[in-house]
Design an enzyme around this catalytic site. Structure first.
Site, short mmCIF file in Angstrom:
data_model
loop_
_atom_site.label_atom_id
_atom_site.label_comp_id
_atom_site.label_asym_id
_atom_site.label_seq_id
_atom_site.Cartn_x
_atom_site.Cartn_y
_atom_site.Cartn_z
N HIS A 203 3.00 2.98 -14.90
CA HIS A 203 3.95 1.87 -14.34
C HIS A 203 4.55 0.99 -14.99
O HIS A 203 5.39 0.28 -14.65
CB HIS A 203 3.23 1.41 -12.95
CG HIS A 203 2.30 0.36 -13.54
ND1 HIS A 203 0.98 0.56 -14.03
CD2 HIS A 203 2.43 -1.09 -13.43
CE1 HIS A 203 0.53 -0.54 -14.25
NE2 HIS A 203 1.58 -1.60 -13.85
C1 UD1 Z 1 3.92 -5.63 -11.28
C2 UD1 Z 1 3.38 -6.52 -12.36
C3 UD1 Z 1 2.72 -5.75 -13.46
C4 UD1 Z 1 1.46 -5.17 -12.98
C5 UD1 Z 1 2.00 -4.28 -11.66
C6 UD1 Z 1 0.59 -3.83 -10.96
C7 UD1 Z 1 5.23 -8.18 -13.08
C8 UD1 Z 1 6.31 -8.67 -13.92
N1 UD1 Z 1 4.76 -7.06 -13.05
O1 UD1 Z 1 4.74 -4.60 -11.87
O2 UD1 Z 1 2.34 -6.82 -14.42
O3 UD1 Z 1 0.81 -4.20 -13.84
O4 UD1 Z 1 2.74 -5.26 -10.68
O5 UD1 Z 1 0.99 -2.35 -10.19
O6 UD1 Z 1 4.81 -9.16 -12.21
N2 UD1 Z 1 7.93 -1.59 -5.23
C9 UD1 Z 1 7.81 -0.80 -4.05
N3 UD1 Z 1 6.71 -1.29 -3.13
C10 UD1 Z 1 5.84 -2.13 -3.30
C11 UD1 Z 1 5.87 -2.81 -4.78
C12 UD1 Z 1 7.16 -2.37 -5.43
O7 UD1 Z 1 8.45 -0.12 -3.68
O8 UD1 Z 1 4.89 -2.45 -2.51
C13 UD1 Z 1 8.94 -1.08 -6.17
C14 UD1 Z 1 10.27 -1.73 -6.13
O9 UD1 Z 1 11.05 -0.80 -6.41
C15 UD1 Z 1 9.84 -2.86 -7.00
C16 UD1 Z 1 9.11 -2.07 -8.32
O10 UD1 Z 1 8.22 -1.17 -7.46
O11 UD1 Z 1 11.08 -3.07 -7.55
C17 UD1 Z 1 8.41 -3.02 -9.14
O12 UD1 Z 1 7.87 -3.71 -8.52
P1 UD1 Z 1 7.46 -5.21 -9.13
O13 UD1 Z 1 6.56 -5.88 -8.44
O14 UD1 Z 1 8.59 -5.95 -9.72
O15 UD1 Z 1 6.66 -4.88 -10.55
P2 UD1 Z 1 5.45 -3.73 -11.01
O16 UD1 Z 1 6.05 -2.62 -11.73
O17 UD1 Z 1 4.99 -3.37 -9.70
N1 UDP Z 2 -5.52 1.14 -8.49
C1 UDP Z 2 -5.58 1.62 -7.14
N2 UDP Z 2 -4.85 2.78 -6.61
C2 UDP Z 2 -3.96 3.34 -7.55
C3 UDP Z 2 -3.91 2.89 -8.77
C4 UDP Z 2 -4.33 1.76 -9.40
O1 UDP Z 2 -6.55 1.17 -6.28
O2 UDP Z 2 -3.39 4.39 -6.83
C5 UDP Z 2 -6.16 0.23 -8.99
C6 UDP Z 2 -7.05 0.47 -10.16
O3 UDP Z 2 -8.24 0.83 -9.94
C7 UDP Z 2 -7.15 -0.96 -10.88
C8 UDP Z 2 -5.91 -1.69 -10.47
O4 UDP Z 2 -5.25 -0.80 -9.36
O5 UDP Z 2 -8.13 -1.73 -10.20
C9 UDP Z 2 -4.95 -1.42 -11.66
O6 UDP Z 2 -3.48 -2.04 -11.14
P1 UDP Z 2 -2.29 -1.49 -11.92
O7 UDP Z 2 -2.38 -0.51 -12.80
O8 UDP Z 2 -1.11 -1.59 -10.71
O9 UDP Z 2 -1.96 -2.93 -12.74
P2 UDP Z 2 -2.31 -3.30 -14.34
O10 UDP Z 2 -3.74 -3.47 -14.10
O11 UDP Z 2 -1.86 -2.58 -15.27
O12 UDP Z 2 -1.76 -4.67 -14.14
#
Ligand code: UD1
Ligand code: UDP
Length: 366
Positions: A203
């Site tokens: 992601h």
């Molecule tokens: C965010 C964090 C990242 C973290 C990740 C965990 C920032 C800059 N990034 O990245 O550090 O590792 O969360 O998962 O804060 N979206 C949905 N539904 C949701 C949430 C997101 O559809 O419930 C989609 C939207 O299109 C959105 C995209 O995912 O634009 C990205 O979501 P965003 O929260 O901006 O960043 P992440 O890539 O999730």
């Molecule tokens: N995780 C989860 N379901 C998923 C993918 C990840 O519960 O489908 C959990 C995972 O076990 C870990 C956390 O989400 O505890 C990691 O989050 P993510 O990879 O979104 O973000 P990051 O750690 O890179 O910020």
């Protein structure tokens, strides 16, 4: 002591779940939980509150998705209002998302002490949005809870003195606590055979927003799937990127793609996988917590100790063959040796955090 805890994204719900349990068990702590709404799909947010027994947030700011500036700015404004209304003694933030930075900044400008869980991590790559968030959050914070010795060293290099308690990693506490609740029957429902699949998650912005990298990763996973099935719970960001590039149908054909899963399912998947392939920060460590080797699809990592210990190998995902070769090598490699048991704090991280926070509040003038 009144603590406002701010969460917003998936990994923060998991970290806060375990810290909140400890904090709320201590006498004299009143915690107000604020959800920024950065993540909002049921399987990216609500599932964690239900499964992990996280108290319902007192505020859901429903900020949702937007560009970095708009999202962080909207959070900043809404969080400032909450903090002015609540007037907490401490603001507690986690990790390195836009929710983390907005909360730290809102609090620091109001002269409310900020405590940062997972302080001091550095990739030394400022093109990562998380690197900007964590550097700025650390520098706006009053108490910096470092998870590792490497994090302490990074902060000391940046001039932080004795504000850096080494507390260990709250995700390890979570893995132990919630891991005990994961029954083996979960795996059957997830449609995988113990020890016979690769678990992948992708992601990170640099991988989803770079067509070459995303193509290299998914074609490499597809090539591996001939030998070992690949299960991949798909982050919504990656889902959209694969659709955009026209790669989704092919990925569905070759890989076992699922919606994002809850944390307990994720533990079951991590525990029973032959290998974890990920660009997640949490995923790299959880692979190790459950003693599954890991290949990390990134140029660098903040969790350097796992690379040194042989449990994690890095691969820059710019070409299918290098990613596939790295996965194949990891599948063939012998089990790495056990590292120092104290790595990541031995499961007592939350208690140390509560001790420091309560100690700080006792020491502060009334
Ligand atoms: C965010 C964090 C990242 C973290 C990740 C965990 C920032 C800059 N990034 O990245 O550090 O590792 O969360 O998962 O804060 N979206 C949905 N539904 C949701 C949430 C997101 O559809 O419930 C989609 C939207 O299109 C959105 C995209 O995912 O634009 C990205 O979501 P965003 O929260 O901006 O960043 P992440 O890539 O999730
Ligand atoms: N995780 C989860 N379901 C998923 C993918 C990840 O519960 O489908 C959990 C995972 O076990 C870990 C956390 O989400 O505890 C990691 O989050 P993510 O990879 O979104 O973000 P990051 O750690 O890179 O910020």
């Amino acid at each position: 002591m009144k603590v406002v805890t701010v969460v917003g994204a998936r990994p923060q719900f998991i970290k806060a779940a375990i810290v909140t349990r400890t904090l709320r068990a201590r006498a004299g702590v009143h915690e107000v939980l604020v959800h920024t709404g950065q993540h909002y799909d049921d399987n990216m947010s609500e599932v964690f509150f239900r499964e992990l027994g996280i108290p319902a947030p007192s505020y859901n700011l429903a900020i949702g998705s937007a560009g970095h500036g708009a999202q962080t700015g909207r959070m900043l404004e809404a969080l400032e209002r909450v903090m002015l209304d609540e007037r907490p003694d401490q603001v507690l933030v986690y990790g390195d998302t836009n929710s983390t930075l907005a909360a730290a900044l809102a609090a620091a400008k109001l002269h409310i002490p900020v405590a940062h869980v997972e302080a001091g991590l550095r990739s030394f790559n400022k093109r990562m949005p998380e690197e900007i968030n964590r550097i700025l959050t650390d520098h706006a914070s009053d108490v910096l809870f470092a998870p590792t010795e490497a994090a302490v060293a990074n902060l000391q290099n940046e001039g932080f003195g004795d504000r850096v308690p080494l507390v260990g990693d709250v995700m390890y506490d979570a893995a132990i606590h919630y891991g005990a609740q994961v029954e083996p029957s979960r795996l059957e429902r997830l449609g995988v055979e113990p020890g016979a699949y690769v678990l992948a998650t992708v992601h990170r912005a640099e991988n989803t927003d770079g067509p070459d990298r995303l193509t290299a990763i998914f074609t490499a996973l597809a090539s591996i799937a001939d030998a070992v099935p690949v299960t991949l719970p798909l982050h919504p960001r990656t889902h959209k990127a694969l659709e955009r590039l026209g790669l989704l149908a092919q990925a569905r054909e070759r890989l076992h793609l699922t919606d994002p899963v809850g944390y307990l399912d994720m533990i079951a998947l991590e525990r029973n996988a032959r290998l974890v392939v990920t660009d997640s920060g949490g995923g790299q460590k959880e692979a190790f917590f459950h003693r599954t080797p890991c290949v990390t699809l990134r140029d660098e990592t903040e969790w350097v100790e796992l690379v040194t210990a042989g449990w994690n190998r890095l691969v820059t995902p710019t070409a299918q063959h290098t990613v596939a070769a790295s996965i194949e090598a990891a599948l063939r490699a012998p089990t790495p040796a056990e590292p120092d048991a104290a790595l990541y704090g031995g499961g007592a991280s939350c208690e140390r955090i509560a001790d420091v926070l309560l100690g700080a509040s006792e020491g502060s003038p009334a």
